[in-house]
Design a protein around this motif. Structure first.
Motif, mmCIF file in Angstrom:
data_model
loop_
_atom_site.group_PDB
_atom_site.id
_atom_site.type_symbol
_atom_site.label_atom_id
_atom_site.label_comp_id
_atom_site.label_asym_id
_atom_site.label_seq_id
_atom_site.Cartn_x
_atom_site.Cartn_y
_atom_site.Cartn_z
ATOM 1 N N VAL A 357 0.853 -1.228 0.373
ATOM 2 C CA VAL A 357 0.160 0.094 -0.029
ATOM 3 C C VAL A 357 1.054 1.658 -0.258
ATOM 4 O O VAL A 357 0.634 1.784 -1.115
ATOM 5 N N LEU A 358 1.602 1.366 0.935
ATOM 6 C CA LEU A 358 2.667 2.701 0.957
ATOM 7 C C LEU A 358 3.615 2.543 0.288
ATOM 8 O O LEU A 358 4.241 4.298 -0.050
ATOM 9 N N PRO A 359 4.284 2.035 -0.270
ATOM 10 C CA PRO A 359 5.883 1.888 -1.339
ATOM 11 C C PRO A 359 5.281 2.219 -2.466
ATOM 12 O O PRO A 359 4.096 2.190 -3.023
ATOM 13 N N GLY A 360 5.910 3.002 -3.502
ATOM 14 C CA GLY A 360 5.902 3.503 -5.052
ATOM 15 C C GLY A 360 4.785 4.617 -5.051
ATOM 16 O O GLY A 360 4.597 4.879 -6.220
ATOM 17 N N TYR A 361 4.959 5.622 -4.295
ATOM 18 C CA TYR A 361 4.251 7.298 -4.623
ATOM 19 C C TYR A 361 5.708 8.173 -4.303
ATOM 20 O O TYR A 361 6.280 8.253 -2.979
ATOM 21 N N ARG A 362 4.945 8.966 -5.169
ATOM 22 C CA ARG A 362 6.577 10.093 -5.308
ATOM 23 C C ARG A 362 7.213 10.915 -4.131
ATOM 24 O O ARG A 362 7.484 11.078 -3.563
ATOM 25 N N ASP A 363 5.822 11.200 -3.382
ATOM 26 C CA ASP A 363 5.024 12.255 -2.184
ATOM 27 C C ASP A 363 4.474 11.656 -0.769
ATOM 28 O O ASP A 363 4.265 12.152 0.196
ATOM 29 N N LEU A 364 4.937 10.500 -1.064
ATOM 30 C CA LEU A 364 4.677 9.829 0.318
ATOM 31 C C LEU A 364 5.822 9.743 0.866
ATOM 32 O O LEU A 364 6.469 8.842 0.736
ATOM 33 N N GLU A 365 6.016 9.480 2.163
ATOM 34 C CA GLU A 365 6.665 9.524 3.015
ATOM 35 C C GLU A 365 5.951 8.715 4.479
ATOM 36 O O GLU A 365 6.432 9.832 5.230
ATOM 37 N N ALA A 366 5.364 7.504 4.926
ATOM 38 C CA ALA A 366 4.530 7.272 5.419
ATOM 39 C C ALA A 366 5.532 6.082 6.404
ATOM 40 O O ALA A 366 5.412 4.843 5.615
ATOM 41 N N ASP A 367 5.307 6.143 7.536
ATOM 42 C CA ASP A 367 5.322 4.399 7.842
ATOM 43 C C ASP A 367 3.719 3.932 8.217
ATOM 44 O O ASP A 367 2.752 4.553 8.826
ATOM 45 N N PRO A 368 4.071 2.097 8.447
ATOM 46 C CA PRO A 368 2.878 1.365 9.001
ATOM 47 C C PRO A 368 2.246 1.580 10.297
ATOM 48 O O PRO A 368 2.222 0.622 10.841
ATOM 49 N N ASP A 369 2.760 2.294 10.456
ATOM 50 C CA ASP A 369 2.241 2.752 12.550
ATOM 51 C C ASP A 369 0.773 2.331 12.395
ATOM 52 O O ASP A 369 0.423 3.791 12.642
ATOM 53 N N LEU A 370 0.167 1.694 13.495
ATOM 54 C CA LEU A 370 -1.235 1.653 13.488
ATOM 55 C C LEU A 370 -1.089 2.173 14.810
ATOM 56 O O LEU A 370 -2.893 3.156 14.931
ATOM 57 N N GLU A 371 -0.596 2.431 15.902
ATOM 58 C CA GLU A 371 -1.087 2.686 17.204
ATOM 59 C C GLU A 371 -0.767 4.703 16.685
ATOM 60 O O GLU A 371 -1.641 5.762 17.298
ATOM 61 N N ALA A 372 -0.308 4.676 15.854
ATOM 62 C CA ALA A 372 -0.132 6.685 15.556
ATOM 63 C C ALA A 372 -1.480 6.932 14.323
ATOM 64 O O ALA A 372 -1.738 8.160 14.606
ATOM 65 N N TYR A 373 -1.132 5.770 13.643
ATOM 66 C CA TYR A 373 -2.694 6.180 13.197
ATOM 67 C C TYR A 373 -3.921 6.340 14.220
ATOM 68 O O TYR A 373 -4.672 7.150 13.759
ATOM 69 N N PHE A 374 -4.154 5.519 14.654
ATOM 70 C CA PHE A 374 -5.239 5.949 15.493
ATOM 71 C C PHE A 374 -5.692 6.586 16.376
ATOM 72 O O PHE A 374 -6.821 7.023 17.074
ATOM 73 N N ALA A 375 -3.934 7.255 16.942
ATOM 74 C CA ALA A 375 -3.844 8.431 18.190
ATOM 75 C C ALA A 375 -4.066 9.835 16.958
ATOM 76 O O ALA A 375 -4.422 10.517 17.889
ATOM 77 N N ASP A 376 -4.240 9.779 16.258
ATOM 78 C CA ASP A 376 -4.433 10.822 14.969
ATOM 79 C C ASP A 376 -6.084 11.777 15.808
ATOM 80 O O ASP A 376 -7.307 10.898 15.193
ATOM 81 N N ARG A 377 -6.186 12.780 15.923
ATOM 82 C CA ARG A 377 -7.961 13.293 16.403
ATOM 83 C C ARG A 377 -8.386 13.173 15.236
ATOM 84 O O ARG A 377 -9.770 12.924 15.490
ATOM 85 N N ASP A 378 -8.143 13.534 13.713
ATOM 86 C CA ASP A 378 -9.588 13.132 12.603
ATOM 87 C C ASP A 378 -9.758 12.353 12.761
ATOM 88 O O ASP A 378 -10.667 11.199 12.249
ATOM 89 N N VAL A 379 -8.568 10.381 12.260
ATOM 90 C CA VAL A 379 -9.188 9.575 12.821
ATOM 91 C C VAL A 379 -9.993 9.075 13.904
ATOM 92 O O VAL A 379 -10.855 8.499 13.746
ATOM 93 N N GLN A 380 -9.464 9.640 15.281
ATOM 94 C CA GLN A 380 -10.759 8.947 16.362
ATOM 95 C C GLN A 380 -11.883 9.660 16.150
ATOM 96 O O GLN A 380 -12.892 9.101 16.190
ATOM 97 N N ALA A 381 -12.035 10.942 15.368
ATOM 98 C CA ALA A 381 -12.940 11.547 15.295
ATOM 99 C C ALA A 381 -14.376 10.649 14.248
ATOM 100 O O ALA A 381 -15.459 10.876 14.410
ATOM 101 N N TYR A 382 -13.523 11.336 13.451
ATOM 102 C CA TYR A 382 -14.167 10.253 12.484
ATOM 103 C C TYR A 382 -14.804 8.898 12.765
ATOM 104 O O TYR A 382 -16.209 7.527 12.681
ATOM 105 N N VAL A 383 -13.823 7.808 13.354
ATOM 106 C CA VAL A 383 -14.368 6.535 13.761
ATOM 107 C C VAL A 383 -15.506 6.663 14.734
ATOM 108 O O VAL A 383 -16.445 5.684 15.260
ATOM 109 N N GLU A 384 -15.954 7.825 16.097
ATOM 110 C CA GLU A 384 -16.674 8.069 16.411
ATOM 111 C C GLU A 384 -18.381 8.839 15.872
ATOM 112 O O GLU A 384 -18.932 8.075 16.774
ATOM 113 N N GLN A 385 -17.725 9.435 15.153
ATOM 114 C CA GLN A 385 -18.681 9.482 14.303
ATOM 115 C C GLN A 385 -19.511 8.301 13.472
ATOM 116 O O GLN A 385 -20.685 8.635 13.369
ATOM 117 N N HIS A 386 -18.759 7.721 12.496
ATOM 118 C CA HIS A 386 -19.664 7.295 11.315
ATOM 119 C C HIS A 386 -19.154 5.416 12.482
ATOM 120 O O HIS A 386 -20.628 5.087 12.271
#
Length: 646
Positions: A357-386
């Motif tokens: 998923v994450l490799p192969g894009y010129r402008d993406l530098e992201a680690d597959p860190d699930l903990e950091a992903y779910f710690a994001d406020r926008d992600v938490q807000a989406y999960v709680e809302q939907h």
């Protein structure tokens, strides 16, 4: 006219060449005059210029003085270049020598200038014919030099300039065809050149994207076979390199546009949306990716859909989907990671993100860190809302909690008590602590040796386009996925060519092949009839008439657009073409249910007419040998491409 060359290079000798070698070179150059069709006047002027250079360099005092002048020029701070002043009567011969010396681009520029007003020669004169021939040959040679230097876009612009010149002159159809062929062959290299440029070069990158879309359309989609110059393996290697130069949004846009006719593009669009949503913390994009993947109807994608459900916080649905879609091999691997189903799914999801998923894009530098992903406020807000978790995940009371303890988690803290300013995702901490992620052996795409130039890569590596999950073998771009048939468009009413009435006294003649061609396995006669119908329609359009058969049932849009562009150029000049083409031989070389390739010998003749209907220039008569490729779209056979046969 001043030629940017000195006497040594014009004659083809070095400053250290002795007199005997110089005279021998002179005789060889005179004896081996070019035979591309130049007039005797030009060849005589060429010989006189060669003799003049040899006379100067054979005279020792004059040669020493000339060498002193060249040395002085070389030391001039203004970087003055040596030049030869050639009289007007001999300039075409001088340009021919300039081309022979390897200065094709200089020759092309000067020849183009000589064909422009006010110094343009008289129409139909031998001087005009020689200058036009010289411009065409210099254009081909100059573009080849630029190609060798990997200046692909500059080579393409040179070819386009040469084509425009020869079309304006209305001469040399064979060289025009060569220029067209070279320009077509440059397309993938131009894509590499333009897309590898800095992201701030917006106009160049936009042109690269347009060329890429044209290239894919010409093939008939990612899995198509409409371009005989690039086989599936070669195209796959090319496309794998191209992906690393594209941003994630460019890939989302491209693959989404191609998805309606390409299962591979549909899958890649879902992957790019997932990468964008995870890296940019936009779960709504992952939701769109999941909907696309579920709607694709592809077998074996349930484990990937389960990962997307997990990233959306839909834990129970993720568990159920993974349990339903995992095959025995994947189940055995998952059970080795943990006894808890959610731990198994987290391990699988992270490895999928890492590899596919994450490799192969010129402008993406992201680690597959699930903990950091779910710690994001926008992600938490989406999960709680939907879709807030119906079953709470393990609490983070102890970051060193083992997987065995996590398999039987304690009751989490009250979810209603929100600690202000806390960024952690408590319900994932213990799951992700001290976990050694597995190295799953995903299916790999075997590539043919890369034939494309290895341009400097962006920061991210290129990933293979393979579906994740044991037993999932969606090999993108390869021929394993076929095109979905397109429904017939409006105005495409089939028209059959009916046989003429036959006298009663004679035995019945065989029926003429039907057009449009819809046979499952067309015979050579049917293929030839389709090609003849296209050639007749093409001749009618270029003559300013209407085709009796709709063009869209004879050829793909790329061929129709090319024909209409040529007719538009003729109209702008107030010209028409009278073309006669007859097929003398046709042999089918390759055949499969979606593609037929045939080598065809033709007799070709054309004559350009001005607005009054009077001939312009000499008529052209050629014996051609081309390779035509026909593709089947929605049960209809059409011309997809053609090129000069080897």
């Amino acid at each position: 006219m001043e030629l940017p060359i000195d006497h040594f290079r014009l004659l083809g000798v070095s400053p250290t060449t002795d007199l005997q070698s110089l005279l021998r070179t002179l005789q060889q150059r005179i004896d081996r005059a070019p035979d591309q069709g130049f007039t005797q006047d030009t060849l005589l002027a060429r010989e006189e210029l060669l003799r003049a250079s040899a006379d100067l360099l054979s005279d020792e005092p004059r040669r020493q003085a000339y060498e002193s002048d060249l040395t002085a020029l070389a030391g001039d701070e203004r970087s003055v270049m040596p030049a030869l002043d050639v009289p007007t009567s001999k300039e075409v011969g001088g340009l021919l020598l300039l081309l022979e010396s390897g200065q094709a681009l200089d020759c092309f520029e000067l020849a183009c200038r000589a064909l422009q007003p006010p110094q343009a020669p008289a129409l139909g004169s031998t001087r005009e014919a020689d200058l036009t021939l010289l411009a065409g040959l210099a254009c081909l040679a100059g573009a080849a030099d630029l190609h060798q230097q990997r200046r692909y876009e500059a080579a393409a612009q040179t070819l386009q300039q040469g084509l425009q010149l020869l079309q304006r002159m209305g001469q040399l159809p064979a060289i025009r065809q060569q220029l067209n062929d070279e320009l077509d062959g440059l397309r993938p290299y131009r894509v590499l050149d333009l897309l590898s440029r800095n992201l701030t070069a917006q106009s160049e990158r936009a042109e690269g994207l347009r060329l890429l879309e044209d290239l894919v359309a010409r093939r008939g989609g990612l899995e198509g076979f409409g371009d005989p110059s690039m086989g599936p393996a070669e195209f796959q290697a090319f496309f794998k390199q191209i992906r690393s130069f594209l941003t994630v949004q460019e890939q989302v846009d491209l693959f989404s546009r191609w998805a309606p006719t390409s299962a591979a593009a549909d899958f890649l669009a879902s992957t790019a949306l997932t990468a964008s949503g995870f890296a940019q913390r936009k779960p709504e994009r992952i939701a769109a990716a999941r909907q696309r993947l579920e709607a694709s109807g592809q077998e074996g994608v349930q484990p990937l859909v389960a990962c997307q459900h997990l990233l959306l916080g839909q834990v129970e649905l993720a568990r159920a989907t993974f349990e339903r879609g995992a095959n025995p091999e994947l189940r055995r691997w998952a059970e080795q990671q943990s006894s808890d189903p959610l731990a198994q799914l987290c391990a699988y999801c992270r490895d999928w993100l890492t590899r596919d998923v994450l490799p192969g894009y010129r402008d993406l530098e992201a680690d597959p860190d699930l903990e950091a992903y779910f710690a994001d406020r926008d992600v938490q807000a989406y999960v709680e809302q939907h879709d807030p978790p119906s079953e709470p995940l393990p609490a983070a009371a102890d970051s060193a909690l083992s997987w065995e303890m996590a398999a039987n988690p304690a009751t989490p803290a009250d979810q209603d008590e929100d600690i202000e300013g806390e960024d952690e995702a408590p319900w994932l901490d213990s799951w992700l602590a001290d976990w050694r992620w597995p190295q799953i052996q995903w299916p790999q795409v075997r590539l043919a040796p890369m034939q494309w130039p290895q341009l400097p890569q962006p920061s991210r590596r290129t990933a293979t386009v393979a579906a994740a999950g044991a037993g999932v073998a969606l090999l993108a771009i390869a021929a394993a996925v076929r095109l979905r048939p397109l429904p017939p468009g409006p105005g495409r009413t089939p028209i059959a060519v009916q046989p003429a009435p036959k006298p009663v006294a004679k035995p019945p003649a065989p029926a003429a092949p039907a057009i449009p061609l819809r046979a499952d396995a067309p015979s050579e006669a049917e293929v030839q009839a389709l090609l003849e119908a296209w050639l007749d329609a093409k001749a009618a359009i270029l003559a300013g008439k209407d085709s009796r058969i709709p063009l869209e049932v004879l050829a793909r849009p790329t061929q129709v657009d090319r024909l209409e562009s040529e007719r538009a150029a003729d109209q702008a000049r107030g010209e028409t073409q009278t073309i006669s083409t007859s097929i003398t031989a046709l042999a089918i070389e390759e055949r499969d249910p979606k593609r037929i390739a045939a080598t065809v010998s033709l007799r070709y003749a054309d004559q350009r007419l001005n607005a009054k209907g009077d001939p312009e220039g000499d008529p052209t008569k050629l014996e051609l040998r081309n390779r035509y490729v026909f593709a089947r779209d929605g049960g209809l056979w059409r011309l997809a491409s053609f090129q000069k046969a080897p």
